[in-house]
Scaffold this motif. Sequence first.
Motif, mmCIF file in Angstrom:
data_model
loop_
_atom_site.group_PDB
_atom_site.id
_atom_site.type_symbol
_atom_site.label_atom_id
_atom_site.label_comp_id
_atom_site.label_asym_id
_atom_site.label_seq_id
_atom_site.Cartn_x
_atom_site.Cartn_y
_atom_site.Cartn_z
ATOM 1 N N ARG A 198 37.554 35.845 53.230
ATOM 2 C CA ARG A 198 36.917 37.150 53.062
ATOM 3 C C ARG A 198 37.362 37.862 51.789
ATOM 4 N N GLY A 199 38.656 37.721 51.474
ATOM 5 C CA GLY A 199 39.201 38.502 50.368
ATOM 6 C C GLY A 199 39.310 37.742 49.061
ATOM 7 N N GLY A 200 39.850 36.520 49.144
ATOM 8 C CA GLY A 200 40.112 35.754 47.938
ATOM 9 C C GLY A 200 38.868 35.539 47.106
ATOM 10 N N TRP A 211 37.912 40.508 37.919
ATOM 11 C CA TRP A 211 38.653 41.193 36.870
ATOM 12 C C TRP A 211 38.721 42.682 37.179
ATOM 13 N N ALA A 212 37.616 43.219 37.729
ATOM 14 C CA ALA A 212 37.548 44.651 38.015
ATOM 15 C C ALA A 212 38.599 45.073 39.033
ATOM 16 N N THR A 213 38.999 44.146 39.922
ATOM 17 C CA THR A 213 40.019 44.466 40.921
ATOM 18 C C THR A 213 41.267 45.040 40.270
ATOM 19 N N PHE A 214 41.586 44.490 39.087
ATOM 20 C CA PHE A 214 42.831 44.883 38.435
ATOM 21 C C PHE A 214 42.616 45.878 37.299
ATOM 22 N N THR A 215 41.364 46.310 37.090
ATOM 23 C CA THR A 215 41.135 47.240 35.981
ATOM 24 C C THR A 215 40.548 48.568 36.432
ATOM 25 N N GLN A 216 39.850 48.586 37.576
ATOM 26 C CA GLN A 216 39.210 49.837 37.987
ATOM 27 C C GLN A 216 39.874 50.415 39.232
ATOM 28 N N TYR A 270 38.985 43.783 52.200
ATOM 29 C CA TYR A 270 39.338 42.357 52.307
ATOM 30 C C TYR A 270 40.205 41.907 51.140
ATOM 31 N N VAL A 271 39.859 42.349 49.944
ATOM 32 C CA VAL A 271 40.653 41.967 48.774
ATOM 33 C C VAL A 271 42.074 42.510 48.920
ATOM 34 N N ALA A 272 42.172 43.762 49.383
ATOM 35 C CA ALA A 272 43.508 44.352 49.576
ATOM 36 C C ALA A 272 44.295 43.553 50.613
ATOM 37 N N ALA A 273 43.610 43.134 51.696
ATOM 38 C CA ALA A 273 44.287 42.344 52.721
ATOM 39 C C ALA A 273 44.767 41.021 52.143
ATOM 40 N N PHE A 274 43.914 40.404 51.313
ATOM 41 C CA PHE A 274 44.289 39.143 50.677
ATOM 42 C C PHE A 274 45.539 39.334 49.822
ATOM 43 N N LEU A 275 45.530 40.384 48.999
ATOM 44 C CA LEU A 275 46.664 40.601 48.096
ATOM 45 C C LEU A 275 47.954 40.897 48.875
#
Lengths: 318, 296
Positions: free
Chosen positions: B56-58, B63-68, B268-273
């Motif tokens: 779900r997350g990975g 790129w935007a995850t780490f810039t915005q 989901y991305v936050a959960a992955f990280l």
Amino acid sequence: MKRNTWFRWGVTACASIIPLVLLAIVIFLLIDSWPAMRFNGWHFLVSNQWNLGNEYGDLVTVNGQQVPPGADYGIGFLIVGTLSSAFIALLLALPVSVAASAFLAEMVPKRLQNTASLMVELLAGVPSVVFGLWGLIVLVPFMNHYIYPGLTHVLGDIPFFQPPTGAGYGLLTSSVVLAVMIAPLITSTVRGAIENVPMVQREAGLALGATRFEVLVKTVIPGVRRVIIGAGILALGRALGETMAVLMVSGNALGYLPHNIYSPISTMASFIVSQLDSALQDASGMAEHALAEIALILFAITLIVNVAARGLLWLARD
Amino acid sequence: MSYVSSEPGITPVFRPNSAAYRWRLLASTIGWSLMALMFGLLAMTLVAIIAFVIIRGGANISWATFTQTTQSYHGLINAIEGSVLVTFGALLIAAPVGIVTGIFLSEYQYLKTARLFSFLCDVLIGVPSIVLGMFGYIAMVNYLGWQFSLLAGCITLAAMIVPYIARTSEMALLQVPGNIREAAYALGAGDRTVIFRVVLVSCVPQILNGVLYAAAISMGETAPLIYTAGWSNYSWNGHFFHEPVGYLTYVIWSFISEPSAAAHQLAYVAAFLTTLIALLINLFARSTLRRKNAPH
């Protein structure tokens, strides 16, 4: 004999931070929840009401405290939700983790043991909010579609297992998530204890003609029962205080008791988080004080449970 | 030699090929299988959760995850920043205090106070994190008037992990053999020299492991931060007081209940990280540590 006594005093002073933090927690919680205690009385522990009152009305004075008209607080439903979810979680987790720890200690070959136990113990490293997300997205629908209908079909005649089953959010789902979270804690403690049982005890059993399984069930596991109980109570303390995972799968019941094992609940810990926003709206501040009182009671409960568990584990060490 | 007992009324315990023995073997096999199944159940849960966050997350990391920032629903930079800040802040406070406390607990274990403090550490470890959050809220956010702020979050998390670091340090120090200390004392060294020059240096890796585990714990915490750090959609502006900060775990809890698909993806991305970081720290700490000596 003078040996760097200033050093010892310095180290002691630094270590005193531990009792000081505990003391500060108690004092601040007591002070902040004092108005709520005056307002709520003992009734707070048994009543099933959570009503902030009419926030647009003029404040009225009840029991010497200024509150919005109609304000009424009681956490009977939270106490029931907290205790029942934690106990059911322990009931689910205990057999699974004792079996898994015995399997790890007795059956898995030595060179695979680290990898195998990693599979269980890494579970303890997963953040609780991730358990909550997984519970919300995967477990809730799964319980709703498969487990709950199955349970009502098989056990539907027993009280508390009767339908309606709701939407999958509720007591049993919370307990399953909690069980998954506490199982690795029990497993690693019990596994250590089983490994420490002297080999001669097993050899004595085998020499009497018992199979390895019989030795395990009849001598090894009874021998570590104090550790099992201690680890279980410790895990219970964990389950009682778990916040985020329960918050996301419990259905957040407000002001009513669970009527069966599927119905929505709230626990004290999760309720403190879910009510923060509305408590901040209360101009009289009484809602915040009441939340602090919940925190104080939760603190007291977990304190008792933890001290009991540590005592048992300490006894088992000798 | 016969295994069969001739005395009446006594059942032979061990008689190969007898029906009774075969039943016992069968029971044992079933027992072991059930135990293996239970272990498999736990292992499968871990695999399921890891697979869940990766799928779900990975897949949604960009790129935007780490810039915005989360303001735009495209990235998480403010939450990542906040999580790192809060964790490092908590460690900065808790690591020195915790290690020194651990020194007290292990090196002065002959004192009643040390044993009492060790017990109190366990008690503090058992305090639910939301209670600590409530405490931080009352004491710092309200009483000291810091409002939702970075420092309130750091101190609350520090209070949570100090007993943990103290106990792991204590365990590490206790593993150092006593005769090393005796040798140093015999050479005329004082407490300070013995502890810092002899004992501490021989168990630095284990102590650092405790600190690493503590970092993993504070990285994954949510409840106490909701009550102390608040939440912000913007990057940290350098203020320690009066300004709420964002953090990854909040995104998981809060954004999943928002209606938009973009918000769900961020959760989901936050959960992955968070899961990735927590498990990597755990694995790393494990790989450098032979014996497991962490308390619960």
